[in-house]
Design an enzyme around this catalytic site. Structure first.
Site, PDB file in Angstrom:
ATOM      1  N   HIS A  32       0.842  -1.198   0.000  1.00 26.95           N
ATOM      2  CA  HIS A  32       0.000   0.000   0.000  1.00 26.95           C
ATOM      3  C   HIS A  32       0.877   1.247   0.000  1.00 26.95           C
ATOM      4  CE1 HIS A  32       0.858  -0.936   4.231  1.00 26.95           C
ATOM      5  NE2 HIS A  32       0.818   0.377   4.434  1.00 26.95           N
TER       6      HIS A  32
ATOM      7  N   HIS B   4       0.788   5.402   1.068  1.00 27.70           N
ATOM      8  CA  HIS B   4       0.094   6.450   1.824  1.00 27.70           C
ATOM      9  C   HIS B   4       0.071   7.740   1.004  1.00 27.70           C
ATOM     10  CE1 HIS B   4       0.485   4.464   5.910  1.00 27.70           C
ATOM     11  NE2 HIS B   4       1.385   3.790   5.227  1.00 27.70           N
TER      12      HIS B   4
END
Ligand code: 5GP
Ligand code: ZN
Length: 115
Positions: free
Chosen positions: A99, A101
């Protein structure tokens, strides 16, 4: 990856509003935001880190980061943003599912651990 929280969100087992979606990625708000609007681009398939994700997905991954940044700048009236990836536990990765941010930034804001 039965115990992976982002796999559970990807499959719909855990509810989380997907604010953007592409073929291989989706974006969600971070549950514990460091700045207002802090969100994540998450892969639909389970890869632990950037190094495990096929290079063919890199363009789509960064494109989602860019789209998300544009959306958050607009929604939060932000003046800038941080793009951050933590890879492996030693670098601060808590959720072992790839992932990115995206943190909208404003002058004078406080983002723990960031400039
Ligand atoms: P990292 O692994 O890069 O340190 O960060 C994982 C991020 O995922 C953290 O910022 C954390 O707040 C967020 N997070 C952890 N669990 C959930 C969840 O169930 N839902 C959402 N939306 N975010 C989560
Ligand atoms: Zn996973």
């Amino acid at each position: 990856m039965e115990e992976c929280v982002f796999c559970k969100i990807a499959s719909g087992e855990l509810k989380s509003e997907k604010i953007l979606e592409s073929d291989n990625f989706f974006a969600i708000k971070d549950i514990n935001p460091k700045t207002k609007g802090h969100s994540l681009v998450v892969s639909k398939r389970h890869y632990q880190t950037l190094l495990d994700m096929p290079s063919s997905l890199l363009g789509e991954f960064l494109e989602m980061g860019k789209k998300l940044a544009i959306k958050l700048i607009d929604e939060e009236k932000a003046e800038g943003f941080n793009l951050i990836m933590n890879n492996y536990e030693v670098a601060g990765q808590i959720v072992p599912h790839v992932h990115m941010h995206v943190l909208p930034r404003k002058k004078g804001d406080v983002a723990p651990g960031l400039p």
